[in-house]
Design a protein around this motif. Sequence first.
Motif, PDB file in Angstrom:
ATOM      1  N   ARG A 135       7.790  12.635 -28.881  1.00  0.00           N
ATOM      2  CA  ARG A 135       7.945  13.962 -28.715  1.00  0.00           C
ATOM      3  C   ARG A 135       9.321  14.616 -28.830  1.00  0.00           C
ATOM      4  O   ARG A 135      10.151  14.194 -28.010  1.00  0.00           O
ATOM      5  N   GLU A 136       9.703  15.502 -29.696  1.00  0.00           N
ATOM      6  CA  GLU A 136      10.939  15.951 -29.863  1.00  0.00           C
ATOM      7  C   GLU A 136      11.102  17.229 -28.890  1.00  0.00           C
ATOM      8  O   GLU A 136      10.028  17.799 -28.758  1.00  0.00           O
ATOM      9  N   SER A 138      11.801  20.407 -27.180  1.00  0.00           N
ATOM     10  CA  SER A 138      11.511  21.501 -27.775  1.00  0.00           C
ATOM     11  C   SER A 138      12.571  22.617 -26.937  1.00  0.00           C
ATOM     12  O   SER A 138      13.056  22.437 -25.984  1.00  0.00           O
ATOM     13  N   THR A 139      12.815  23.779 -27.599  1.00  0.00           N
ATOM     14  CA  THR A 139      13.863  24.727 -27.141  1.00  0.00           C
ATOM     15  C   THR A 139      12.969  25.461 -26.151  1.00  0.00           C
ATOM     16  O   THR A 139      12.093  26.308 -26.401  1.00  0.00           O
ATOM     17  N   PHE A 140      13.529  25.161 -24.861  1.00  0.00           N
ATOM     18  CA  PHE A 140      12.708  25.733 -23.619  1.00  0.00           C
ATOM     19  C   PHE A 140      13.510  26.792 -22.945  1.00  0.00           C
ATOM     20  O   PHE A 140      14.677  26.715 -22.554  1.00  0.00           O
ATOM     21  N   GLU A 152      10.060  21.679 -17.440  1.00  0.00           N
ATOM     22  CA  GLU A 152      10.236  21.699 -18.776  1.00  0.00           C
ATOM     23  C   GLU A 152       8.921  20.898 -19.431  1.00  0.00           C
ATOM     24  O   GLU A 152       8.649  19.698 -18.637  1.00  0.00           O
ATOM     25  N   SER A 155       8.851  15.447 -22.973  1.00  0.00           N
ATOM     26  CA  SER A 155       9.440  15.023 -24.337  1.00  0.00           C
ATOM     27  C   SER A 155      10.453  13.760 -24.275  1.00  0.00           C
ATOM     28  O   SER A 155      10.852  13.415 -23.129  1.00  0.00           O
TER      29      SER A 155
END
Length: 171
Positions: A135-136, A138-140, A152, A155
């Motif tokens: 899993r990349e 993500s922009t959280f 978060e 990932s």
Amino acid sequence: MQGTEDLHSVSSPRRVLSFSKRRKATVSFLDPDDKAVSGFGVSGDHGPKSSEVYGFVGSITTVVATAIFFVWAYVPENWLQATGIFYYPNKYWALAVPTYGMVTILLALLFYVGLNFMSTPPPTSLNTIFDEFSREPSTFIPSQEGDEQPIEPISDIGIDKINYLMFNDVK
């Protein structure tokens, strides 16, 4: 003194002979269904479990088989024949069977390790870093301000961050 022994006895058709602390023989009436008095109780199935029986029979069989093996392996043949034992395998098998067994176990372990090496991708493969479950990040952007922020999403940590954390101080 008689009152303390009466507290531990109940009326039952079975009599249990026991010795008191004063070394006098007394007869107490213990109920076999009363687990609290005797400290022992019969299981709900009224008998041993099958796993207990198999374990007991297996352990006794192992001890007897080991004793027979050692007698056969170490007692001279003329002593065995003097006791009336005439049919037994050749003494060669006393060394051959354990040796074959150990070699078989060693080869099985080597085969297992070899299979693991064959199924592992090479170190230069990207499959050691990424797979179908990767899993990349993500922009959280947390929507709340203050001390309490949500956790978060899960990932993977990128290899560049791992290298930076591990090898940043190396010069």
